[in-house]
Motif scaffolding. Sequence first.
Motif, PDB file in Angstrom:
ATOM      1  N   GLY A 196      80.809  38.575 108.679  1.00  0.00           N
ATOM      2  CA  GLY A 196      81.371  38.658 110.024  1.00  0.00           C
ATOM      3  C   GLY A 196      82.453  37.627 110.280  1.00  0.00           C
ATOM      4  N   ALA A 197      82.210  36.401 109.822  1.00  0.00           N
ATOM      5  CA  ALA A 197      83.174  35.319 110.051  1.00  0.00           C
ATOM      6  C   ALA A 197      84.487  35.555 109.328  1.00  0.00           C
ATOM      7  N   SER A 198      84.418  36.210 108.183  1.00  0.00           N
ATOM      8  CA  SER A 198      85.619  36.383 107.363  1.00  0.00           C
ATOM      9  C   SER A 198      86.591  37.406 107.931  1.00  0.00           C
ATOM     10  N   GLN A 199      86.163  38.164 108.925  1.00  0.00           N
ATOM     11  CA  GLN A 199      87.035  39.213 109.464  1.00  0.00           C
ATOM     12  C   GLN A 199      88.043  38.704 110.477  1.00  0.00           C
ATOM     13  N   SER A 200      87.890  37.468 110.914  1.00  0.00           N
ATOM     14  CA  SER A 200      88.829  36.896 111.892  1.00  0.00           C
ATOM     15  C   SER A 200      89.868  36.010 111.225  1.00  0.00           C
ATOM     16  N   GLY A 201      89.963  36.054 109.904  1.00  0.00           N
ATOM     17  CA  GLY A 201      90.931  35.255 109.151  1.00  0.00           C
ATOM     18  C   GLY A 201      90.274  34.601 107.951  1.00  0.00           C
ATOM     19  N   GLU A 202      91.073  34.091 107.040  1.00  0.00           N
ATOM     20  CA  GLU A 202      90.557  33.469 105.827  1.00  0.00           C
ATOM     21  C   GLU A 202      89.669  32.271 106.169  1.00  0.00           C
ATOM     22  N   ILE A 203      88.569  32.163 105.456  1.00  0.00           N
ATOM     23  CA  ILE A 203      87.636  31.071 105.717  1.00  0.00           C
ATOM     24  C   ILE A 203      87.328  30.294 104.447  1.00  0.00           C
ATOM     25  N   GLY A 204      86.850  29.067 104.653  1.00  0.00           N
ATOM     26  CA  GLY A 204      86.172  28.311 103.617  1.00  0.00           C
ATOM     27  C   GLY A 204      84.707  28.240 103.974  1.00  0.00           C
ATOM     28  N   VAL A 205      83.878  27.850 103.015  1.00  0.00           N
ATOM     29  CA  VAL A 205      82.433  27.762 103.243  1.00  0.00           C
ATOM     30  C   VAL A 205      81.917  26.434 102.717  1.00  0.00           C
ATOM     31  N   ILE A 206      81.146  25.736 103.549  1.00  0.00           N
ATOM     32  CA  ILE A 206      80.343  24.607 103.079  1.00  0.00           C
ATOM     33  C   ILE A 206      78.917  25.106 102.898  1.00  0.00           C
ATOM     34  N   TRP A 207      78.446  25.080 101.666  1.00  0.00           N
ATOM     35  CA  TRP A 207      77.089  25.526 101.349  1.00  0.00           C
ATOM     36  C   TRP A 207      76.228  24.276 101.196  1.00  0.00           C
ATOM     37  N   PHE A 208      75.554  23.907 102.283  1.00  0.00           N
ATOM     38  CA  PHE A 208      74.817  22.661 102.409  1.00  0.00           C
ATOM     39  C   PHE A 208      73.347  22.976 102.143  1.00  0.00           C
ATOM     40  N   ASP A 209      72.904  22.792 100.885  1.00  0.00           N
ATOM     41  CA  ASP A 209      71.666  23.416 100.430  1.00  0.00           C
ATOM     42  C   ASP A 209      71.228  22.738  99.135  1.00  0.00           C
ATOM     43  N   THR A 210      69.934  22.722  98.872  1.00  0.00           N
ATOM     44  CA  THR A 210      69.473  22.245  97.565  1.00  0.00           C
ATOM     45  C   THR A 210      69.639  23.302  96.480  1.00  0.00           C
ATOM     46  N   HIS A 211      69.817  24.575  96.902  1.00  0.00           N
ATOM     47  CA  HIS A 211      70.010  25.686  95.963  1.00  0.00           C
ATOM     48  C   HIS A 211      71.430  26.249  96.120  1.00  0.00           C
ATOM     49  N   PRO A 212      72.086  26.627  95.010  1.00  0.00           N
ATOM     50  CA  PRO A 212      73.425  27.207  95.133  1.00  0.00           C
ATOM     51  C   PRO A 212      73.419  28.656  95.607  1.00  0.00           C
ATOM     52  N   ASP A 213      72.301  29.343  95.480  1.00  0.00           N
ATOM     53  CA  ASP A 213      72.161  30.717  95.983  1.00  0.00           C
ATOM     54  C   ASP A 213      73.285  31.635  95.509  1.00  0.00           C
ATOM     55  N   CYS A 214      73.619  31.516  94.222  1.00  0.00           N
ATOM     56  CA  CYS A 214      74.644  32.405  93.669  1.00  0.00           C
ATOM     57  C   CYS A 214      74.107  33.171  92.468  1.00  0.00           C
ATOM     58  N   ASN A 215      72.794  33.456  92.503  1.00  0.00           N
ATOM     59  CA  ASN A 215      72.233  34.393  91.545  1.00  0.00           C
ATOM     60  C   ASN A 215      72.628  35.815  91.936  1.00  0.00           C
ATOM     61  N   THR A 216      72.407  36.745  91.038  1.00  0.00           N
ATOM     62  CA  THR A 216      72.587  38.162  91.310  1.00  0.00           C
ATOM     63  C   THR A 216      71.329  38.885  90.857  1.00  0.00           C
ATOM     64  N   ASP A 217      71.287  40.182  91.084  1.00  0.00           N
ATOM     65  CA  ASP A 217      70.141  40.963  90.637  1.00  0.00           C
ATOM     66  C   ASP A 217      70.016  40.960  89.116  1.00  0.00           C
ATOM     67  N   LYS A 218      71.104  40.601  88.414  1.00  0.00           N
ATOM     68  CA  LYS A 218      71.084  40.555  86.946  1.00  0.00           C
ATOM     69  C   LYS A 218      70.623  39.200  86.398  1.00  0.00           C
ATOM     70  N   THR A 219      70.717  38.146  87.209  1.00  0.00           N
ATOM     71  CA  THR A 219      70.384  36.805  86.712  1.00  0.00           C
ATOM     72  C   THR A 219      69.122  36.219  87.327  1.00  0.00           C
ATOM     73  N   THR A 220      68.664  36.758  88.435  1.00  0.00           N
ATOM     74  CA  THR A 220      67.517  36.193  89.131  1.00  0.00           C
ATOM     75  C   THR A 220      66.231  36.328  88.325  1.00  0.00           C
ATOM     76  N   THR A 221      65.339  35.368  88.508  1.00  0.00           N
ATOM     77  CA  THR A 221      63.995  35.477  87.935  1.00  0.00           C
ATOM     78  C   THR A 221      62.957  35.743  89.021  1.00  0.00           C
ATOM     79  N   THR A 222      63.326  35.540  90.275  1.00  0.00           N
ATOM     80  CA  THR A 222      62.383  35.709  91.381  1.00  0.00           C
ATOM     81  C   THR A 222      62.620  36.995  92.169  1.00  0.00           C
ATOM     82  N   PHE A 223      63.847  37.518  92.109  1.00  0.00           N
ATOM     83  CA  PHE A 223      64.257  38.689  92.890  1.00  0.00           C
ATOM     84  C   PHE A 223      64.167  38.430  94.395  1.00  0.00           C
ATOM     85  N   ASN A 224      64.222  37.162  94.787  1.00  0.00           N
ATOM     86  CA  ASN A 224      64.344  36.805  96.196  1.00  0.00           C
ATOM     87  C   ASN A 224      65.807  36.928  96.610  1.00  0.00           C
ATOM     88  N   ILE A 225      66.072  37.749  97.603  1.00  0.00           N
ATOM     89  CA  ILE A 225      67.455  38.015  98.005  1.00  0.00           C
ATOM     90  C   ILE A 225      68.094  36.775  98.621  1.00  0.00           C
TER      91      ILE A 225
END
Length: 278
Positions: free
Chosen positions: A85-114
């Motif tokens: 939603g945020a990206s539709q009002s113009g180009e954005i950057g993202v600060i991902w402030f987290d202990t996890h990078p959350d950039c797995n996919t369905d092909k790399t995940t071991t937990t299948f947690n979305i």
Amino acid sequence: MKYKYIGFPMKDGCHVYGADLGIEILNKHVKIDKIIEIDTDKDDLNNVISSDTRLASYVHKTIDDGYIPVTLGGDHSLAIGTIAGASQSGEIGVIWFDTHPDCNTDKTTTTFNIHGYPLGASMGFGKKELTELYTPNTKVNYQNVVMFGIDDIDEPEKKLIEKYNIKNYPLSIIKEKGIEYCINDAINYLKNKVSRIHLSFDIDVINRNECPGVNVPNRWNNGITKQEALNAFKSFIKDLNITSIDIVEYNPKTDIENKSLNIVLQAIDTLEKTKDSK
């Protein structure tokens, strides 16, 4: 700075009970302007897709109406919707402030947690239904992403970060160089890239002793301190043009003595104290 608080009691991104219960508690302390309905009649993936699409539309409209949407979770799979939603009002950057990078996919995940997919999906990696949620375009260029506080990382995520040279301030670097240095460096990096920033704050970036009420804490019980996290949050709000915000993964079922609840409330108090400063 005018905020609109959005409650999003999403639980289907994480196989841990309680992620959806925080909104009811937060609503007793914070004036939540809108609680988005969560679909529950499909499988986990399709519940996330349909609900996040609804969230994306509301975030998009909120920004276009001149407000800063603050989405309170719920698990971190909601960021697929907020960033879309945020990206539709113009180009954005993202600060991902987290202990996890959350950039797995369905092909790399071991937990299948979305909730382990959202940043990857927002950068265009993974299932088409997620990368093209709300609109078919990639939502954020990986060169405009800053990961902050990362420590609990899977090997495929590490390889992706290295392959694309994604800007990353892991816990090890924060401890080595000091958090103030890393905060200022991250701010300067993003200022030179984009003018609009989405801040996604997962409270599990804080060590478990101070912040127990989360879905999936750092597996080694590492993390920055509560005060470091709140100071970083305040600095990002004050020194960057933050146009949308997530505060996620508060789980009252795993909280102890309301420690995590109070962290969320302190972050919201920071927003309220800074809303007239720009």
